[in-house]
Write an enzyme that holds these catalytic residues in place. Sequence first.
Site, PDB file in Angstrom:
ATOM      1  CB  CYS A  33     -15.153  44.906  -8.332  1.00  0.00           C
ATOM      2  SG  CYS A  33     -16.401  44.028  -7.096  1.00  0.00           S
TER       3      CYS A  33
ATOM      4  CB  CYS B 156     -22.653  41.207  -9.317  1.00  0.00           C
ATOM      5  SG  CYS B 156     -21.204  41.534 -10.895  1.00  0.00           S
TER       6      CYS B 156
END
Length: 315
Positions: free
Chosen positions: A97, A255
């Site tokens: 991530c 994101c």
Amino acid sequence: MSTHAVPVEKYHGTGNDFLVVDAAAENVGDRAAFARAHCDRETGVDGGDFTAADDRGAPSGRRGADGVLFLSIEERFDPTRVVMTLVQPDGSTATMCGNGARVVARWAHDRTGDREFMIDTQAGTRRATVTADGSAATIEMGEPTFDPRRVPVAREGALADEPLVDEPVAGLPVTAVHTGVPHAVAFVDGGRDDPDGIDAVDLDAVAPPVRHADVFPEGANVNLAAVVDDGGGDGPAVLDQRTFERGVEGETRSCGTGAVAVVAAARRLGLIEGESAVSRPPGGELRITVPDRGHATLAGPVAHEFSGALPADPR
């Protein structure tokens, strides 16, 4: 049944928000249950219950979170090493991530004062740096790949070994790219300033069929992107971005792996010039480089929201 309280902190990177637990100091027996309970956007943790942060960035201001980062610092290494595990709101574990890794760097900076770290993720070890005031962090993101075996993409016959590039999947023309996790990128006409552009798309309707499509055996994060500036002038390319995240099972405000995927796909399709770009998800701006060879990088703001304690066993 009694349960002990676990100290937590909440950080966010361009609105992508995470609870952080010091895994070296605290034991959470059922990490999946902990994440499902405390990340829930309706019933999860609320920062209003805890001490407000100082901070050098605006809070995300939302109940719940996009995941829980379980971290441990190993200062005997140079640079300091941080082991990162991200458990998502559905209880699954994500291999990588980008914004989460940037939060990791800020969290470690707050504890050590260091500005450079090696972050161990399930996608590999990534170098991260933090600005002197801690307000922004940059993370190496590995090298994006369109290799169908790496994404992965599942197709038969002559297409089995071919990258999936600008092809229809469940009604969207997508490009499949792996940036630590699998992503499907679809380009649309019109940025955020266009009333018929990217924000007019019902992402919650169009993304799930792609996210669960058979061609993505491990699922995929689904990104919509619009080229606002192709970078042909003096500055970097600019792209607006929206992402439906696997594991969150909904749209997130930002994101990082998705931003890198969007830029990599835009370069692959010849939609932008140069290797540097700015991606603009709803939560802010991210700066990305995707060179022809070598690591991509992701940079942007990161902020501390609050500190508190939560039940280790929320059931």
